[in-house]
Design an enzyme around this catalytic site. Structure first.
Site, PDB file in Angstrom:
ATOM      1  N   CYS A 196      32.216  41.737  40.525  1.00  0.00           N
ATOM      2  CA  CYS A 196      31.591  41.416  39.242  1.00  0.00           C
ATOM      3  C   CYS A 196      32.557  40.551  38.447  1.00  0.00           C
ATOM      4  O   CYS A 196      33.746  40.897  38.339  1.00  0.00           O
ATOM      5  CB  CYS A 196      31.270  42.703  38.477  1.00  0.00           C
ATOM      6  SG  CYS A 196      30.474  42.402  36.890  1.00  0.00           S
ATOM      7  N   LEU A 197      32.037  39.466  37.878  1.00  0.00           N
ATOM      8  CA  LEU A 197      32.905  38.566  37.106  1.00  0.00           C
ATOM      9  C   LEU A 197      33.417  39.247  35.840  1.00  0.00           C
ATOM     10  O   LEU A 197      34.408  38.813  35.265  1.00  0.00           O
ATOM     11  CB  LEU A 197      32.144  37.273  36.772  1.00  0.00           C
ATOM     12  CG  LEU A 197      31.682  36.477  38.008  1.00  0.00           C
ATOM     13  CD1 LEU A 197      30.835  35.281  37.593  1.00  0.00           C
ATOM     14  CD2 LEU A 197      32.877  36.029  38.849  1.00  0.00           C
ATOM     15  N   GLY A 246      26.296  34.996  40.842  1.00  0.00           N
ATOM     16  CA  GLY A 246      25.280  35.369  39.865  1.00  0.00           C
ATOM     17  C   GLY A 246      25.909  35.501  38.492  1.00  0.00           C
ATOM     18  O   GLY A 246      27.136  35.595  38.370  1.00  0.00           O
TER      19      GLY A 246
END
Ligand code: K1U
Ligand code: ZN
Length: 167
Positions: free
Chosen positions: A91-92, A46
């Site tokens: 989370c990126l 995402g």
């Protein structure tokens, strides 16, 4: 297409509240293409526009293993949630950190597609978690904010050290 730079926690720009998209233009569609390429390249499942320093309510998600089930949500809203589940999140914008977060087990999300048509989607499992995680980004919230203050300060210190070393 282009790979965009992903903001890294604790960058304060990650706490910006995104504005609704009022008109879907060719620039909006180009941003969505670039966000999609950036998400696949990372790799991630995402990406919210906030993470690439664009403060518009746009998210892209693809939880398939084959990268062939892209979902694009413009101005997404959770209109129903049900149950509770604890799942490990990454989370990126917070590389190298994976922690359990409790969220709704099932959600219904309403959004616009790239043609400006309203649609609703019922989601569960990783997709439901990912939708909630990405909508949080649009509200300026990073998943580490669900953790204890001690864990948050350890994560901030680790990432600041890593950022200093890679300058
Ligand atoms: O918002 C983001 O930074 C993307 C994030 C989404 C997410 C993952 C897991 C739970 C909640 C939200 C990621 O994609 S982290 C990377 C990741 O999970 C992954 C990477 C490669 C293959 C499969 C998953
Ligand atoms: Zn994230």
């Amino acid at each position: 297409m282009a790979i965009l730079k992903i903001l890294q926690y604790p960058d304060i720009r990650l706490h910006t509240i995104a504005k609704p998209v009022l008109e879907i233009t060719s620039a909006t569609r180009k941003l969505i293409r670039d966000m999609t390429e950036t998400m696949y390249a990372a790799p991630g499942v995402g990406l919210a526009a906030t993470q690439v320093d664009v403060h518009q309510q746009i998210i892209v998600i693809d939880v398939s293993e084959t990268h062939d089930d892209l979902l694009v949500f413009i101005n997404p809203e959770i209109i129903m949630c049900d149950g509770e589940v604890k799942r490990e999140e990454g989370c990126l914008s917070v590389p190298g950190t994976y922690e359990d977060v409790t969220r709704a087990e099932r959600v219904t999300v309403r959004a616009l597609d790239q043609q400006g048509e309203v649609f609703s989607l019922n989601a569960e499992g990783l997709l439901a978690t990912c939708i909630q995680h990405e909508i949080d980004h649009l509200k300026g919230k990073v998943f580490v904010e669900y953790l204890s203050q001690l864990k948050q300060s350890r994560i901030r210190a680790k990432l600041k050290k890593h950022q200093r070393e890679t300058l």
